[in-house]
Design an enzyme around this catalytic site. Structure first.
Site, PDB file in Angstrom:
ATOM      1  N   SER A  83       0.815  -1.213   0.000  1.00  0.00           N
ATOM      2  CA  SER A  83       0.000   0.000   0.000  1.00  0.00           C
ATOM      3  C   SER A  83       0.849   1.263   0.000  1.00  0.00           C
ATOM      4  O   SER A  83       0.497   2.259  -0.635  1.00  0.00           O
ATOM      5  CB  SER A  83      -0.937   0.002   1.210  1.00  0.00           C
ATOM      6  N   HIS A 135       1.166   4.376   4.401  1.00  0.00           N
ATOM      7  CA  HIS A 135       0.507   5.129   3.338  1.00  0.00           C
ATOM      8  C   HIS A 135       1.078   6.545   3.248  1.00  0.00           C
ATOM      9  O   HIS A 135       1.400   7.036   2.160  1.00  0.00           O
ATOM     10  CB  HIS A 135      -0.999   5.217   3.603  1.00  0.00           C
TER      11      HIS A 135
END
Length: 226
Positions: A83, A135
């Protein structure tokens, strides 16, 4: 097996986990969602800029996400997944748009759409059991790398480049050079400081007592492991 584990990275000198964790996933659904996201985001970028530059952004963004995650989450999680690298591609899309601002049409619509997608995905990251620091770190790394690697020549230069014996205008605008230098300096300084802090065993939360809310916001429905 290569997951992001702060204790093993710092105390057992297994720094390779900062990269290896990108290739591991917490089950089939996690893998499929990330790979579909990679196809959706990565194909256009690779077609326009080539697999070398986009591959570099992907790997370095994943690494940047791992570093920030390890720095702030420490022993709270054992993290896996791509991610952070995917957020890096989103970040590079945003900086590429800003870097090449003068050659795009419909700029307002493009930037609003992109910012909405980024904000929505970061907001999802405040749910429990989601590594939002990966992230954020991946996004920040990709955003800076976009300025460094994804500059486009100006149309006027490309047109004159095709014609012999013409006075060629500058290949890049002055603001592109400025953004390139600033982004490269910030990227290098950020990596150096973060890695030094990480391998010295520093806790990122010591200098930012509210930062844990970026990873999880407790509510009446769930608790956060802080």
């Amino acid at each position: 097996m290569g997951a992001l584990d702060w204790n093993k990275i710092v105390h057992q000198n297994q720094g390779w986990r900062l990269i290896s964790c990108i290739w591991l996933h917490a089950g089939l659904i996690h893998l499929v969602v990330n790979m579909l996201s990679l196809l959706f985001i990565g194909i256009r970028l690779e077609q326009q800029f080539g697999f070398v530059r986009i591959g570099a952004i992907y790997l370095l963004s994943g690494f940047g996400g791992s570093v920030l995650s390890a720095l702030f989450l420490r022993n709270s999680y054992i993290s896996v997944g791509a991610s952070g690298a995917l957020f890096g591609l989103l970040g590079s899309m945003l900086s590429e748009l800003l870097m090449n601002w003068t050659i795009y049409s419909n700029k307002a619509a493009a930037i609003i759409t992109l910012l909405f997608i980024i904000a929505l995905n970061l907001a999802i990251g405040i749910l429990p059991h989601v590594d939002n620091f990966a992230h954020i770190g991946g996004f920040a790394t990709g955003f800076l790398l976009g300025f460094v690697l994804l500059a486009r020549p100006q149309f006027s230069w490309m047109e004159s480049h095709e014609l012999p014996h013409t006075n060629q205008p500058p290949k890049y605008k002055a603001y592109q050079y400025i953004l390139w230098v600033v982004a490269l300096v910030l990227l290098l300084v950020g990596f150096v400081i973060s890695l030094v802090m990480l391998f010295k065993g520093k806790n990122g939360n010591d200098g930012c007592h509210w930062c844990h809310y970026l990873n999880c916001v407790p509510t009446s429905k769930w608790k956060c492991n802080t």
